[in-house]
Write a protein that holds these residues in place. Structure first.
Motif, short mmCIF file in Angstrom:
data_model
loop_
_atom_site.label_atom_id
_atom_site.label_comp_id
_atom_site.label_asym_id
_atom_site.label_seq_id
_atom_site.Cartn_x
_atom_site.Cartn_y
_atom_site.Cartn_z
N MET A 64 -5.79 2.92 -9.56
CA MET A 64 -6.10 4.08 -10.56
C MET A 64 -6.52 5.36 -9.46
N ASP A 65 -7.36 4.95 -8.72
CA ASP A 65 -7.84 6.29 -7.82
C ASP A 65 -6.90 6.60 -6.55
N PHE A 66 -6.20 5.65 -6.18
CA PHE A 66 -5.37 6.13 -4.99
C PHE A 66 -4.13 6.37 -5.24
N ASP A 67 -3.62 6.14 -6.59
CA ASP A 67 -2.14 6.24 -7.02
C ASP A 67 -1.88 7.77 -7.38
N LYS A 68 -1.52 8.40 -6.20
CA LYS A 68 -1.33 9.68 -6.37
C LYS A 68 -0.03 10.39 -7.18
N ASN A 69 0.92 9.54 -7.05
CA ASN A 69 2.12 9.76 -8.03
C ASN A 69 2.07 9.16 -9.26
N THR A 70 1.02 8.44 -9.50
CA THR A 70 0.82 7.95 -11.03
C THR A 70 2.04 7.05 -11.30
N PRO B 185 3.45 2.68 0.17
CA PRO B 185 2.93 2.37 1.45
C PRO B 185 1.92 3.55 1.97
N ASN B 186 2.16 4.77 1.82
CA ASN B 186 1.34 5.74 2.44
C ASN B 186 -0.22 5.69 1.58
N GLU B 187 -0.05 5.17 0.23
CA GLU B 187 -1.33 5.18 -0.51
C GLU B 187 -2.23 3.91 0.06
N LEU B 188 -1.49 2.99 0.45
CA LEU B 188 -2.12 1.70 1.05
C LEU B 188 -2.61 1.97 2.33
N THR B 189 -2.08 2.80 2.99
CA THR B 189 -2.61 3.61 4.26
C THR B 189 -3.90 4.25 4.21
N VAL C 106 -6.09 3.77 1.55
CA VAL C 106 -6.90 3.01 1.07
C VAL C 106 -7.79 2.38 2.47
N GLY C 107 -6.66 1.85 3.44
CA GLY C 107 -7.08 1.26 4.65
C GLY C 107 -7.97 2.31 5.43
N ASN C 108 -7.65 3.41 5.57
CA ASN C 108 -8.33 4.63 6.51
C ASN C 108 -9.52 4.86 6.07
N THR C 109 -9.58 4.86 4.44
CA THR C 109 -11.00 5.15 4.00
C THR C 109 -12.00 4.13 4.13
N VAL C 110 -11.45 2.65 4.01
CA VAL C 110 -12.55 1.65 4.43
C VAL C 110 -12.81 1.50 5.70
N ASP D 61 -8.50 -1.69 15.08
CA ASP D 61 -7.17 -0.74 15.06
C ASP D 61 -6.90 -0.23 13.84
N ILE D 62 -6.73 -0.98 13.11
CA ILE D 62 -6.32 -0.79 11.66
C ILE D 62 -6.67 -1.67 10.57
N ILE D 63 -6.66 -1.31 9.24
CA ILE D 63 -6.94 -2.13 8.15
C ILE D 63 -5.70 -2.35 7.40
N HIS D 64 -5.14 -3.13 7.22
CA HIS D 64 -3.78 -3.33 6.68
C HIS D 64 -4.36 -3.64 5.14
N VAL D 65 -3.53 -2.90 4.42
CA VAL D 65 -3.75 -3.32 2.84
C VAL D 65 -2.29 -3.54 1.97
N ASP D 66 -2.57 -4.45 1.13
CA ASP D 66 -1.38 -4.69 0.44
C ASP D 66 -1.97 -4.82 -1.36
N TYR D 67 -0.86 -4.88 -2.11
CA TYR D 67 -1.33 -4.96 -3.40
C TYR D 67 -0.49 -5.83 -4.10
N LYS D 68 -0.51 -7.24 -4.43
CA LYS D 68 0.22 -8.21 -4.83
C LYS D 68 -0.34 -9.02 -5.96
N ASP D 69 0.51 -9.00 -7.00
CA ASP D 69 0.01 -9.86 -8.31
C ASP D 69 -1.53 -9.53 -8.81
N GLY D 70 -1.39 -8.01 -8.84
CA GLY D 70 -2.65 -7.39 -9.35
C GLY D 70 -4.06 -7.41 -8.66
#
Length: 213
Positions: free
Chosen positions: A60-66, A72-76, A78-82, A108-117
């Motif tokens: 809800m917070d990072f889904d800019k295009n609703t 992928p850019n939204e997952l990025t 999240v990773g950059n924020t963390v 170097d990077i925090i990879h983020v994914d969203y699967k099965d909720g």
């Protein structure tokens, strides 16, 4: 501030008043400690899987295009924020060698994914200083505010990787809360009254991997 923003802030340890609250975020974790060819700890590989309630709030917070999912850019984002915000908290790493605390470098990077909720994060960190595979080493992941519960579902989720560990013994320690309290009553009491908004004494209760070489 939206509810989802509050939750992501909690993950980033921006809510010190929660130090003695019960957990609000639940994480199933995996930690792999990798031995380098030079006889030192090379890196620590982390996988964090977040509970569905927290995961949906992050969407809800990072889904800019609703579109109710994370691109992928939204997952990025999240990773950059963390990556930025957890730097001051050593990415919840709890490392020691012969009783000495060891901090870690930024990943170097925090990879983020969203699967099965569920939200997943993958990242590796390196110790700031050398951790030779000699003596007694401990490895764990914990949130000192206790706002986030980080759990390893099985002992196999705390693993050692590499030939450098062949001469070492290792075990997973899951402290018994009653025993910890009984053995540390005075220090726990002192910690509470001296620093009620956040104490590292909580690490006494944290699951850890102990390695003796």
């Amino acid at each position: 501030m939206r509810h989802s923003t509050i939750l992501i802030a909690a993950l980033l340890s921006l809510a010190p008043a929660a130090a003695f609250a019960h957990p609000h975020i639940f994480v199933e974790a995996r930690l792999e400690v990798v031995a380098g060819k030079d006889g030192n700890v090379e890196e620590l590989r982390n996988v964090w899987r977040f509970d569905e309630v927290f995961s949906s709030s992050v969407v809800m917070d990072f889904d800019k295009n609703t579109d109710l999912k994370l691109e992928p850019n939204e997952l990025t984002d999240v990773g950059n924020t963390v990556k930025k915000s957890l730097a001051d908290y050593d990415y919840y790493m709890n490392l020691t060698i012969n009783g000495k605390n060891i901090t870690v470098q930024k990943p170097d990077i925090i990879h983020v994914d969203y699967k099965d909720g569920q939200l997943l994060m993958f990242f590796a960190v390196k110790p700031v200083e050398k951790m030779p595979l000699k003596g007694r080493l401990t490895f764990g992941v914990y949130d000192p505010t206790l706002y986030t519960s980080i759990d390893f579902p099985t002992d196999n989720e705390l693993a050692i990787v590499g030939d450098g560990f062949k001469a070492c013994k290792h075990q997973v320690v899951r402290p018994d809360a009653d025993e910890v309290i009984s053995q540390n009553k005075q220090s726990l009491t002192d910690a509470f009254f001296n620093d009620p908004t956040g104490t590292n004494m909580s690490k006494l209760f944290a699951t850890r991997l102990e390695v003796t070489c």
